[in-house]
Design a protein around this motif. Sequence first.
Motif, mmCIF file in Angstrom:
data_model
loop_
_atom_site.group_PDB
_atom_site.id
_atom_site.type_symbol
_atom_site.label_atom_id
_atom_site.label_comp_id
_atom_site.label_asym_id
_atom_site.label_seq_id
_atom_site.Cartn_x
_atom_site.Cartn_y
_atom_site.Cartn_z
ATOM 1 N N SER A 47 0.828 -1.195 0.000
ATOM 2 C CA SER A 47 0.000 0.000 0.000
ATOM 3 C C SER A 47 0.865 1.248 0.000
ATOM 4 C CB SER A 47 -0.907 -0.007 1.232
ATOM 5 O OG SER A 47 -1.536 1.236 1.383
ATOM 6 N N SER A 48 0.410 2.262 -0.707
ATOM 7 C CA SER A 48 1.130 3.535 -0.664
ATOM 8 C C SER A 48 0.772 4.323 0.590
ATOM 9 C CB SER A 48 0.810 4.362 -1.911
ATOM 10 O OG SER A 48 -0.572 4.648 -1.950
ATOM 11 N N LEU A 49 -0.239 3.882 1.320
ATOM 12 C CA LEU A 49 -0.646 4.558 2.549
ATOM 13 C C LEU A 49 0.302 4.295 3.715
ATOM 14 C CD1 LEU A 49 -4.462 3.746 2.469
ATOM 15 C CD2 LEU A 49 -3.372 5.903 1.859
ATOM 16 N N ILE A 50 1.131 3.283 3.618
ATOM 17 C CA ILE A 50 2.005 2.886 4.724
ATOM 18 C C ILE A 50 3.148 3.879 4.933
ATOM 19 C CG2 ILE A 50 3.569 1.422 3.424
ATOM 20 C CD1 ILE A 50 2.117 0.635 6.836
ATOM 21 N N VAL A 51 3.384 4.761 3.979
ATOM 22 C CA VAL A 51 4.487 5.716 4.078
ATOM 23 C C VAL A 51 4.284 6.660 5.268
ATOM 24 C CG1 VAL A 51 5.644 7.621 2.885
ATOM 25 C CG2 VAL A 51 4.966 5.581 1.625
ATOM 26 N N ILE A 52 3.075 7.124 5.481
ATOM 27 C CA ILE A 52 2.810 8.086 6.554
ATOM 28 C C ILE A 52 3.065 7.483 7.938
ATOM 29 C CG2 ILE A 52 1.041 9.563 7.588
ATOM 30 C CD1 ILE A 52 -0.118 9.803 4.721
ATOM 31 N N PRO A 53 2.556 6.270 8.270
ATOM 32 C CA PRO A 53 2.900 5.711 9.579
ATOM 33 C C PRO A 53 4.392 5.443 9.761
ATOM 34 C CG PRO A 53 0.977 4.598 8.720
ATOM 35 C CD PRO A 53 1.510 5.483 7.643
ATOM 36 N N ILE A 54 5.089 5.077 8.701
ATOM 37 C CA ILE A 54 6.529 4.853 8.801
ATOM 38 C C ILE A 54 7.233 6.161 9.153
ATOM 39 C CG2 ILE A 54 8.611 4.324 7.456
ATOM 40 C CD1 ILE A 54 6.991 2.136 6.075
ATOM 41 N N ILE A 55 6.822 7.251 8.526
ATOM 42 C CA ILE A 55 7.392 8.561 8.851
ATOM 43 C C ILE A 55 7.101 8.921 10.300
ATOM 44 C CG2 ILE A 55 7.191 11.046 8.372
ATOM 45 C CD1 ILE A 55 6.788 10.278 5.416
ATOM 46 N N LEU A 56 5.888 8.636 10.772
ATOM 47 C CA LEU A 56 5.540 8.930 12.161
ATOM 48 C C LEU A 56 6.363 8.092 13.141
ATOM 49 C CD1 LEU A 56 1.680 9.369 11.886
ATOM 50 C CD2 LEU A 56 3.369 11.130 12.411
ATOM 51 N N PHE A 57 6.612 6.831 12.815
ATOM 52 C CA PHE A 57 7.432 5.982 13.688
ATOM 53 C C PHE A 57 8.883 6.481 13.735
ATOM 54 C CE2 PHE A 57 4.335 2.341 12.853
ATOM 55 C CZ PHE A 57 3.630 2.620 14.007
#
Length: 74
Positions: A47-57
């Motif tokens: 998913s391309s949506l996973i980028v945002i949680p990775i940045i937050l982590f």
Amino acid sequence: MYFKFSLLSFITGLIMIFVIQLATFYRNLQIKTGRMDGDTTYTLLSSSLIVIPIILFVLALIFFQLHIKDKQKH
């Protein structure tokens, strides 16, 4: 202050992962019932949506490291 930002970023990332999982489950359910066309082999990491949680982590880790450095100075 850094600890608060770290905790907030980590919790927000976890909530976003949960929402992405729900959206993926709903999408697969719509495909299986025939209301939507597509492939059910869609995973979380594709998913391309996973980028945002990775940045937050990553931000949570950075803020936590800054918190530790700030505590060591005092």
